[in-house]
Design a protein around this motif. Structure first.
Motif, short mmCIF file in Angstrom:
data_model
loop_
_atom_site.label_atom_id
_atom_site.label_comp_id
_atom_site.label_asym_id
_atom_site.label_seq_id
_atom_site.Cartn_x
_atom_site.Cartn_y
_atom_site.Cartn_z
N HIS A 12 0.83 -1.22 0.00
CA HIS A 12 0.00 0.00 0.00
C HIS A 12 0.87 1.27 0.00
O HIS A 12 2.01 1.23 -0.41
CB HIS A 12 -1.00 -0.04 1.16
CG HIS A 12 -1.68 -1.37 1.28
ND1 HIS A 12 -2.72 -1.76 0.47
CD2 HIS A 12 -1.41 -2.45 2.08
CE1 HIS A 12 -3.08 -2.99 0.78
NE2 HIS A 12 -2.31 -3.45 1.74
N LYS A 34 -5.26 -1.88 5.38
CA LYS A 34 -6.22 -2.11 6.47
C LYS A 34 -6.13 -0.96 7.48
O LYS A 34 -5.05 -0.43 7.72
CB LYS A 34 -5.88 -3.42 7.20
CG LYS A 34 -5.59 -4.59 6.29
CD LYS A 34 -6.81 -5.41 6.00
CE LYS A 34 -6.59 -6.37 4.82
NZ LYS A 34 -5.49 -7.32 5.02
N GLU A 76 -2.28 0.43 8.03
CA GLU A 76 -1.40 -0.66 7.62
C GLU A 76 -0.19 -0.15 6.85
O GLU A 76 0.94 -0.61 7.09
CB GLU A 76 -2.19 -1.66 6.76
CG GLU A 76 -1.38 -2.88 6.41
CD GLU A 76 -1.95 -3.68 5.26
OE1 GLU A 76 -3.14 -3.53 4.94
OE2 GLU A 76 -1.18 -4.47 4.67
N HIS A 84 2.92 -6.91 4.81
CA HIS A 84 1.54 -6.44 5.05
C HIS A 84 1.12 -6.71 6.49
O HIS A 84 1.82 -7.41 7.23
CB HIS A 84 0.56 -7.18 4.12
CG HIS A 84 0.66 -6.75 2.69
ND1 HIS A 84 -0.26 -5.95 2.08
CD2 HIS A 84 1.61 -7.03 1.75
CE1 HIS A 84 0.09 -5.74 0.83
NE2 HIS A 84 1.23 -6.39 0.60
N GLN A 85 -0.05 -6.14 6.84
CA GLN A 85 -0.66 -6.44 8.14
C GLN A 85 -2.08 -6.92 7.85
O GLN A 85 -2.72 -6.46 6.92
CB GLN A 85 -0.72 -5.20 9.04
CG GLN A 85 0.58 -4.40 9.11
CD GLN A 85 1.76 -5.20 9.57
OE1 GLN A 85 1.65 -5.97 10.54
NE2 GLN A 85 2.90 -5.06 8.92
ZN LIG Z 1 -2.14 -5.22 2.87
#
Ligand SMILES: [Zn+2]
Length: 240
Positions: free
Chosen positions: A54, A61, A69, A133-134
């Motif tokens: 992102h 998120k 995130e 990522h989270q």
């Molecule tokens: Zn993500």
């Protein structure tokens, strides 16, 4: 006398010429070796691409306490790079700041952003790509890091398992297993072994709190970097 003087003069010239030639050779080979070294450094591509998921207008998120995130992804990704540098592993980032890869455009920006990431990866041809990522989930109880790989990649599966194991070392309560995925764009479109590391759940209060702090970010980064080092060893031995 004159003849002898000439001979001495001639032999002196010979010596001087030889000396000039020798100096030239030494200097030449010195600069040559310097050039080749420099070229080699430049030609040596990053062994690993780290992709902070992102960025910019895409927050990813949104977790508890409005944690974004994209911010946690970037913070951890930068830390992973630092850890890898200590191990003399070269890594390149898809983004270094809070920006997507495509900053102009319209609704298709997300698609273009993903295409740009894939393009960069496929052009750099690293040994391995790790996307950070989270996660999030409706049930706040759910927690734990998990690594995803492309269902049709044998190498992806192997490295995902190595990374999952490494992440379990910092969180023994995490019993998640590396998981195959068929649909993620980044996994489907990259031509090198690529995994997605979901470091934890921003919807679990404890994990969200930990993931927003320097200390746990550092621990996660070290675990990921340690895993990457093992993955590279594996790929060097068994990879294509
Ligand atoms: Zn993500």
């Amino acid at each position: 006398m004159v003849k002898r003087g000439k001979t001495i003069f001639k032999s002196k010239i010979k010596w001087i010429l030889a000396l000039i030639l020798l100096t030239g050779c030494i200097y030449g080979s010195y600069t040559l070796s310097r050039y080749t070294e420099a070229d080699q450094v430049e030609a040596k591509q990053a062994q690993v691409i780290l992709d902070a998921g992102h960025g910019g207008s895409d927050p990813g998120k949104i977790g508890l306490n409005n944690l974004l995130e994209k911010d946690i992804n970037l913070a951890i990704t930068k830390k992973v790079k630092k850890c890898l540098e200590k191990e003399k592993i070269t890594a390149e980032l898809t983004r270094k700041e809070d920006k997507g890869l495509v900053t102009t455009g319209d609704g298709s920006k997300k698609t273009e952003d993903m295409q740009a990431r894939v393009k960069m990866i496929n052009e750099t041809k690293p040994v391995l790509t790790v996307s950070i990522h989270q996660n999030s989930y409706e049930d706040p109880e759910i927690h734990g890091a998990q690594v995803f790989y492309y269902s049709h990649s044998r190498e992806g599966e192997a490295v995902a398992k190595i990374l999952q194991e490494s992440l379990q070392e910092i969180d023994p309560e995490n019993h998640r297993q590396a998981k195959a995925n068929e649909t993620y764009y980044l996994l489907r479109r990259t031509k090198v072994p690529t995994v997605i590391v979901e470091c934890g759940f921003l919807t679990n209060p404890e994990e969200a709190e930990k993931l927003s702090g320097e200390e746990y970010q550092e621990q996660v980064a070290e675990a990921v970097a340690k895993g990457i080092a093992k993955c590279l060893e594996y790929l060097n031995e068994y990879g294509n």
